[in-house]
Design an enzyme around this catalytic site. Sequence first.
Site, PDB file in Angstrom:
ATOM      1  N   PHE A  70       0.827  -1.205   0.000  1.00 31.98           N
ATOM      2  CA  PHE A  70       0.000   0.000   0.000  1.00 31.98           C
ATOM      3  C   PHE A  70       0.865   1.260   0.000  1.00 31.98           C
ATOM      4  CE2 PHE A  70      -2.027   3.394   2.446  1.00 31.98           C
ATOM      5  CZ  PHE A  70      -3.255   3.517   1.825  1.00 31.98           C
ATOM      6  N   ASP A  71       1.885   1.316   0.852  1.00 30.35           N
ATOM      7  CA  ASP A  71       2.747   2.495   0.949  1.00 30.35           C
ATOM      8  C   ASP A  71       3.425   2.801  -0.381  1.00 30.35           C
ATOM      9  OD1 ASP A  71       2.433   1.077   3.483  1.00 30.35           O
ATOM     10  OD2 ASP A  71       3.721   2.622   4.334  1.00 30.35           O
ATOM     11  N   THR A  72       4.015   1.768  -0.964  1.00 29.66           N
ATOM     12  CA  THR A  72       4.757   1.954  -2.210  1.00 29.66           C
ATOM     13  C   THR A  72       3.846   2.443  -3.325  1.00 29.66           C
ATOM     14  OG1 THR A  72       6.303   0.197  -1.583  1.00 29.66           O
ATOM     15  CG2 THR A  72       6.209   0.812  -3.904  1.00 29.66           C
TER      16      THR A  72
END
Length: 446
Positions: free
Chosen positions: A205-207
């Site tokens: 999700f972050d990437t």
Amino acid sequence: MRTDTPRGTLPAREHLLAHTAGRPVLDVVIPVYNEEKDLERCVRRLHDHLVRTFPYGFRITVADNASTDATPQVATWLAHSIPEVEAYRLEEKGRGRALRTVWSHSDAPVLAYMDVDLSTDLNALLPLVAPLISGHSDLAIGSRLARSSRVVRGPKREFISRAYNLILRGSLAARFSDAQCGFKAIRREVAERLLPMVEDTGWFFDTELLVLAERAGLRIHEVPVDWVDDPDSTVHIVSTATEDLKGVWRVGRALAVGALPLDRLARPFGDDPRDRQLSGVPGGLARQLVGFCVVGALSTLLYLLLYSLFRAGVGPQIANAGALLLSAVANTAANRRLTFGIRGRERAVRHQAQGLVVFGIGLALTSGSLAALDAAATSPSHGTELAVLIAANLAATMLRFLLFRAWVFPDRRDDDVPADRDVPADDAPADDERPASELPYTVRNS
């Protein structure tokens, strides 16, 4: 790939006021799964730090995603005990799912998250969110790979982290230094547009969030952090790495085919509100000029190549018309997508038809130049013909940009919806229209 994001460009960033009518400025989310032992210690330490050092109103939200131990009870008890703490309960696992749910329902203008182990030194929290509060940046991330960061962790995790970020740089052209550090923040109006495009619900999700934000031209602020590895971390490195590589492939393919409406994340020309008082400077002019010049240079090379090929078998007028027609079709298609950010098939035929009208004007200019050359010189050389055509194309290019901007690809995005930051997604029902069964379990303080 999800694309149900509100239409229209983002508003200009503005400095946030310290007092926002009873709502907190910052919402720090702590996603947890089976963290009954560390949760209370983490929340109390974070709360104490914010009370002592943070000059704005804040909230701490515990996002429990399908824990099977006593984590929900601990979170509920903390929410009842500490006024600035809330608890969410989700019945499905996934850190990305937990962050998306809480951030989508939060009313705070700045949204952040950190891991429950508090591996990152909390002294970096204010530097992390300060650029978002001031209106300088759209997102902020903590970086363990910055030169001035101080990190304590084993060689295996160090190697994996650096290798993963090298993969991101090589495959997705990412320029941020640390995609996986559990210490990030985002402005709410950016999250409203960006979250519907993020498909992953787990560790990638972050990437995905950062890659899409960077490709859209949003400003990402990096903060060097002091970080100490948690030896009791429950992250499964092999499975997480596998899912991350699948995510890299999926996002790279979506970006390659233009499947994401990243133009809806664009900021207006000049984020400083004072820039909007300038007359005669339309939004996105600088970026469009650069894109148009690049496309124009490539189109000119294509035109000259085609003209030289056609001239070997036909006369100059026919060669010019054929080369200009083919290069004009390619030029219109390239400018439509790259310069003016229009994707999909809607109005594509109309745009090409209007582009052909512009082509006709360019044809008249270049053909007239060739006719004038023939009248002035009995047998002009091939080099002289090319020089005259280049000069005529420069004049036609200037006119083409003005016609493209004002007539073929006018900016109608701001007319689709009001420039309101709270516009919901086209197909997403408002909270008061959703069934209670679809809303997460929440514990709030009265």
